[in-house]
Enzyme design. Sequence first.
Site, PDB file in Angstrom:
ATOM      1  N   ARG A  90     -17.445  13.037  -6.127  1.00 60.67           N
ATOM      2  CA  ARG A  90     -16.245  12.207  -6.266  1.00 60.67           C
ATOM      3  C   ARG A  90     -15.399  12.758  -7.410  1.00 60.67           C
ATOM      4  NH1 ARG A  90     -17.090  10.081 -11.079  1.00 60.67           N
ATOM      5  NH2 ARG A  90     -19.133   9.260 -11.653  1.00 60.67           N
ATOM      6  N   ASP A  93     -15.167  11.363 -14.182  1.00 56.15           N
ATOM      7  CA  ASP A  93     -16.174  11.903 -15.095  1.00 56.15           C
ATOM      8  C   ASP A  93     -17.491  11.146 -14.908  1.00 56.15           C
ATOM      9  OD1 ASP A  93     -17.442  12.687 -17.823  1.00 56.15           O
ATOM     10  OD2 ASP A  93     -15.536  13.779 -17.859  1.00 56.15           O
ATOM     11  N   ILE A  94     -18.169  10.836 -15.995  1.00 55.34           N
ATOM     12  CA  ILE A  94     -19.491  10.207 -15.900  1.00 55.34           C
ATOM     13  C   ILE A  94     -19.372   8.688 -15.955  1.00 55.34           C
ATOM     14  CG2 ILE A  94     -20.012  10.179 -18.399  1.00 55.34           C
ATOM     15  CD1 ILE A  94     -22.899  11.151 -17.536  1.00 55.34           C
ATOM     16  N   TYR A  96     -21.949   4.829 -15.238  1.00 52.84           N
ATOM     17  CA  TYR A  96     -23.282   4.231 -15.101  1.00 52.84           C
ATOM     18  C   TYR A  96     -23.253   3.184 -13.996  1.00 52.84           C
ATOM     19  CZ  TYR A  96     -26.820   0.639 -15.986  1.00 52.84           C
ATOM     20  OH  TYR A  96     -27.819  -0.284 -15.828  1.00 52.84           O
ATOM     21  N   HIS A  97     -24.333   3.130 -13.222  1.00 57.26           N
ATOM     22  CA  HIS A  97     -24.547   2.040 -12.265  1.00 57.26           C
ATOM     23  C   HIS A  97     -25.897   1.405 -12.566  1.00 57.26           C
ATOM     24  CE1 HIS A  97     -21.135   3.426 -10.052  1.00 57.26           C
ATOM     25  NE2 HIS A  97     -21.726   4.524  -9.613  1.00 57.26           N
ATOM     26  N   GLY A 165     -13.898   5.804  -8.821  1.00 55.87           N
ATOM     27  CA  GLY A 165     -14.044   7.230  -8.561  1.00 55.87           C
ATOM     28  C   GLY A 165     -14.174   7.433  -7.064  1.00 55.87           C
ATOM     29  N   PHE A 177     -15.869   1.890  -6.375  1.00 53.26           N
ATOM     30  CA  PHE A 177     -15.698   1.212  -7.658  1.00 53.26           C
ATOM     31  C   PHE A 177     -17.010   0.602  -8.127  1.00 53.26           C
ATOM     32  CE2 PHE A 177     -14.768  -1.938  -4.364  1.00 53.26           C
ATOM     33  CZ  PHE A 177     -15.553  -3.016  -4.755  1.00 53.26           C
ATOM     34  N   CYS A 194     -16.614   7.656 -18.456  1.00 47.37           N
ATOM     35  CA  CYS A 194     -15.406   8.247 -17.861  1.00 47.37           C
ATOM     36  C   CYS A 194     -14.761   9.274 -18.790  1.00 47.37           C
ATOM     37  CB  CYS A 194     -14.407   7.160 -17.476  1.00 47.37           C
ATOM     38  SG  CYS A 194     -15.083   5.921 -16.351  1.00 47.37           S
TER      39      CYS A 194
END
Length: 235
Positions: A90, A93-94, A96-97, A165, A177, A194
Site C-alpha cells: 500500500r 509509511d509505517i 500499527y494494527h 493507506g 483505514f 506514518c
Amino acid sequence: MSKKTHFIHLGLKDYKETWDYQEKLFKETVDLKIQNRKLSEDSQVGTKNYLIFCEHPHVYTLGKSGDENHLLANDAFLKEKKAAFYKINRGGDITYHGPGQIVGYPILDLDHFFTDIHKYLRFLEEAVILTLNDYGIKSGRVEGLTGVWLDGDDNAKARKICALGVKSSRWVTMHGFAFNVNTNLEYFNYIIPCGIQDKAVTSLQKELGYELNITEVEGKLKNHLASVFEMDLVE
C-alpha cells in the site's frame, strides 16, 4: 454500474491471512475488468464491491514508500510484544494494527462510484469524522496529510485517531483505514507512526475516558460509509 457492496466481518483475523484474502478479491476484480475490455458490452460480467471489517493481532505494516528506520524495535522486542511486522504494497509509511481497532478494507471498483483517488480518501475520512461526531468529538483533516485528526489546526495538540493507506489498480482499491477505538496506544511508542515525528496518536477510548462497545462503533461507521459512498450494503 452497481453500488451494491458486500459487507464481510472477519472478526479478529491474522494480518497475513487477511492480506491474502484481500489480494484474492482484488485480483479477481482487476482480472475481470481486463477480460471485460475484450468483450462486447452485452457479454461483460459486472464486478463486485466489498467492504471488509476486522481486527488484527498486534502487527506493524510498512508501506512501499515507507522508511524501515521508523520501526524502533528489533526482532527480539517484537517477539516479546507478540507483534508481527510486514512490508506491504500500500501507500504510506509505517502503522500499527491491533485489538480494539476497527480496520476497514474497501475493495471497490471505483468505476461504480467515481474515478478519483483523492476523493476516495476524503470520503473514507468523512465517514470516520461523522462517526466521531456521533460521540460528540469534533475531528477533521490536516492539510497535506491523510487520516482523521483531533485539534489538527494546533500543531502542539494535533493527534491522529484514524490512519489511511490504500492501493489501487484500474480503479480497484484495496487496503484502507485503521480507526483507533479501544486500541492499546503503547504499541505506537515503538514506531514513528506514518513517519510523522511531531504529532501524537489517540483513540476514542482515550478521548472519552471509557471503553467503547466496538460493535456499536462499527455499526455507526458502516452506516456512514454506506451513506457517504451511496453504497447498497448487503451482508
